[in-house]
Write an enzyme that holds these catalytic residues in place. Sequence first.
Site, PDB file in Angstrom:
ATOM      1  N   LYS A   1     -13.465   3.224  -5.204  1.00  0.00           N
ATOM      2  CA  LYS A   1     -12.908   4.548  -5.509  1.00  0.00           C
ATOM      3  C   LYS A   1     -13.899   5.357  -6.351  1.00  0.00           C
ATOM      4  CE  LYS A   1      -8.235   2.798  -4.960  1.00  0.00           C
ATOM      5  NZ  LYS A   1      -6.974   2.307  -5.539  1.00  0.00           N
TER       6      LYS A   1
ATOM      7  N   GLN B   1      -4.589   1.256 -11.240  1.00  0.00           N
ATOM      8  CA  GLN B   1      -4.714   0.284 -10.158  1.00  0.00           C
ATOM      9  C   GLN B   1      -3.645  -0.802 -10.281  1.00  0.00           C
ATOM     10  OE1 GLN B   1      -6.824   0.643  -7.560  1.00  0.00           O
ATOM     11  NE2 GLN B   1      -6.039  -1.209  -6.613  1.00  0.00           N
TER      12      GLN B   1
ATOM     13  N   ASP C   1      -1.700   8.929  -6.348  1.00  0.00           N
ATOM     14  CA  ASP C   1      -1.173   7.867  -5.482  1.00  0.00           C
ATOM     15  C   ASP C   1       0.160   8.265  -4.834  1.00  0.00           C
ATOM     16  OD1 ASP C   1      -2.761   5.493  -5.328  1.00  0.00           O
ATOM     17  OD2 ASP C   1      -2.306   5.040  -7.432  1.00  0.00           O
TER      18      ASP C   1
HETATM   19  N1  GUN Z   1      -3.169  -1.542  -5.248  1.00  0.00           N
HETATM   20  C1  GUN Z   1      -3.116  -1.736  -3.912  1.00  0.00           C
HETATM   21  N2  GUN Z   1      -3.028  -0.560  -3.277  1.00  0.00           N
HETATM   22  C2  GUN Z   1      -3.020   0.390  -4.225  1.00  0.00           C
HETATM   23  C3  GUN Z   1      -2.952   1.816  -4.186  1.00  0.00           C
HETATM   24  O1  GUN Z   1      -2.863   2.461  -3.137  1.00  0.00           O
HETATM   25  N3  GUN Z   1      -2.976   2.440  -5.390  1.00  0.00           N
HETATM   26  C4  GUN Z   1      -3.045   1.762  -6.561  1.00  0.00           C
HETATM   27  N4  GUN Z   1      -3.045   2.464  -7.673  1.00  0.00           N
HETATM   28  N5  GUN Z   1      -3.104   0.460  -6.631  1.00  0.00           N
HETATM   29  C5  GUN Z   1      -3.092  -0.223  -5.469  1.00  0.00           C
END
Ligand code: GUN
Length: 280
Positions: A51, A95, A118
């Site tokens: 990211k 995350q 998200d």
């Molecule tokens: N962990 C697995 N997928 C995601 C996601 O799309 N966003 C976040 N913040 N954590 C994750």
Amino acid sequence: MTLIDGKKISAQVRQDLAVQAQKLKENGTEITLAVVIVGDDQASRVYVNNKKKACAEIGYKSIEFALDATTTQDELLALVNKLNDDPTVNGILVQLPLPKHLDEKLITDTIKPEKDVDAFHPVNVGKIMIGDYDFLPCTPAGVMELLKAYDIEINGKNCVVIGRSNIVGKPMSMLLLHQNGTVTICHSRTKNIAEITKTADILVSAVGRAKFVTADMVKDGAVVVDVGMNRDENGKLCGDVDFADVAEKTSYITPVPGGVGPMTIAMLMKNTLKAALIQK
Ligand code: GUN
């Protein structure tokens, strides 16, 4: 059979975003994503690095907050609140998964809806239900972008989603419904799942089990989208779909890796730009 190239479409999306970010920068707006990671989960570390790398390539600023696994709930909430109030931060991403002693729902519910890239906050989830969205959840949005890129018609089609998670299955079903798909959701308690999946013109699998979807579950000529991210018996990355078994029956299919995965990050980047525009 056409292989859906998520890497290519993701690169196009990110290229478009880079152009927009550059224009905003020229007008004095720098786009900033705050990324919070707690503990040392290996997969989370890889995702967070990807990211941050995507931010750098597009020309956004990213700020990482890597917190110790022993961080308390109050400490994490204090950080989220500080980022909520910081006008230079456009998007906040915590995350998941978080260490067990932290309440994921409380934490994600604390992120301001307008910084919730998200789309996990109940306000954003509710907006998705109504079809009035600022942010789309990244993975389902990525699937929709792939279908659009390959001119795959959804209107009037039988769409079957396997999986009912809040992150993928449920919002995925809503987005297909908004495009006039006839949507069926299958899950672990569904009886005769193959009978249902065989009716799908568009089959989206988000169950998290390697080789779950086999050829006998797929209609000839179906579009098969594989959201799974699993390890097979040899530790190799694979999706939910038994690709070797299923691919030749399909009209379009996404590979793993290189299908939906790269789109998820591209959609996160899109949401981050959107957040900056909303706040501006
Ligand atoms: N962990 C697995 N997928 C995601 C996601 O799309 N966003 C976040 N913040 N954590 C994750």
